[in-house]
Design an enzyme around this catalytic site. Structure first.
Site, PDB file in Angstrom:
ATOM      1  N   GLU A 248      46.352  46.167  44.376  1.00  0.00           N
ATOM      2  CA  GLU A 248      45.038  46.329  43.749  1.00  0.00           C
ATOM      3  C   GLU A 248      44.366  44.981  43.528  1.00  0.00           C
ATOM      4  O   GLU A 248      43.194  44.796  43.866  1.00  0.00           O
ATOM      5  CB  GLU A 248      45.155  47.053  42.403  1.00  0.00           C
ATOM      6  N   GLU A 249      45.095  44.062  42.949  1.00  0.00           N
ATOM      7  CA  GLU A 249      44.500  42.784  42.574  1.00  0.00           C
ATOM      8  C   GLU A 249      44.165  41.906  43.776  1.00  0.00           C
ATOM      9  O   GLU A 249      43.567  40.853  43.637  1.00  0.00           O
ATOM     10  CB  GLU A 249      45.414  42.019  41.601  1.00  0.00           C
TER      11      GLU A 249
ATOM     12  N   ASP B 167      45.895  53.586  35.029  1.00  0.00           N
ATOM     13  CA  ASP B 167      45.967  52.149  35.292  1.00  0.00           C
ATOM     14  C   ASP B 167      45.576  51.334  34.062  1.00  0.00           C
ATOM     15  O   ASP B 167      45.107  50.221  34.178  1.00  0.00           O
ATOM     16  CB  ASP B 167      45.054  51.797  36.473  1.00  0.00           C
TER      17      ASP B 167
ATOM     18  N   HIS C  59      50.116  41.299  33.013  1.00  0.00           N
ATOM     19  CA  HIS C  59      50.241  40.250  34.030  1.00  0.00           C
ATOM     20  C   HIS C  59      50.849  38.953  33.492  1.00  0.00           C
ATOM     21  O   HIS C  59      50.486  37.860  33.913  1.00  0.00           O
ATOM     22  CB  HIS C  59      48.898  39.960  34.696  1.00  0.00           C
TER      23      HIS C  59
END
Length: 140
Positions: free
Chosen positions: A12-13, A38, A108
């Site tokens: 995704e990132e 998410d 993260h």
């Protein structure tokens, strides 16, 4: 009435490559609804919904079953990054909404590990997703 397909997205990132590849590969498949989770696995509050407005009362009726766990709220305008490519093709989308007050405490980082999660919240999120997906898949 419908097949449930569970997809675990990757990348995704890095430009939504997983979601985009899925949408391209399955462009000819008939998707009834895409649901995304998410926003972490915290206490579920309900879902956001983006799709045909006339289906909003149906979505709210399904969500009413989630009142015992406090996950019955439906907010218009839903979706999410990973289901965005499907929604751009006209597929209605939903996103599980949770209490995100602690989301960016660990997101993260090296501290983003399972020991930060509450097992009861995980179970409630799984239940909310399961109820919504199962009933939506079985609608006429």
């Amino acid at each position: 009435r419908r097949t449930l397909r569970l997809v675990l997205w990757t990348n995704e990132e890095n430009g939504l490559r997983g979601a985009t590849a899925y949408a391209e590969k399955h462009a000819q498949d008939k998707h009834f609804l895409a649901i995304e989770s998410d926003e972490g696995v915290f206490k579920p509050q309900g879902f956001s919904y983006g799709g045909r407005p006339e289906l909003l009362p149906v979505i709210r009726a399904i969500a009413s079953l989630l009142a015992p766990i406090g996950a019955e709220k439906i907010r218009p305008g839903g979706g999410g990054a990973d289901i965005g490519p499907l929604m751009q093709k006209g597929v209605p989308g939903m996103s599980l909404q949770v209490d995100g007050s602690r989301y960016f405490w660990y997101h993260h980082t090296h501290a983003d590990t399972m020991d930060k999660l509450d097992a009861a919240d995980i179970n409630r999120c799984a239940a909310a997703l399961a109820v919504m997906a199962y009933i939506a898949a079985d609608l006429p």
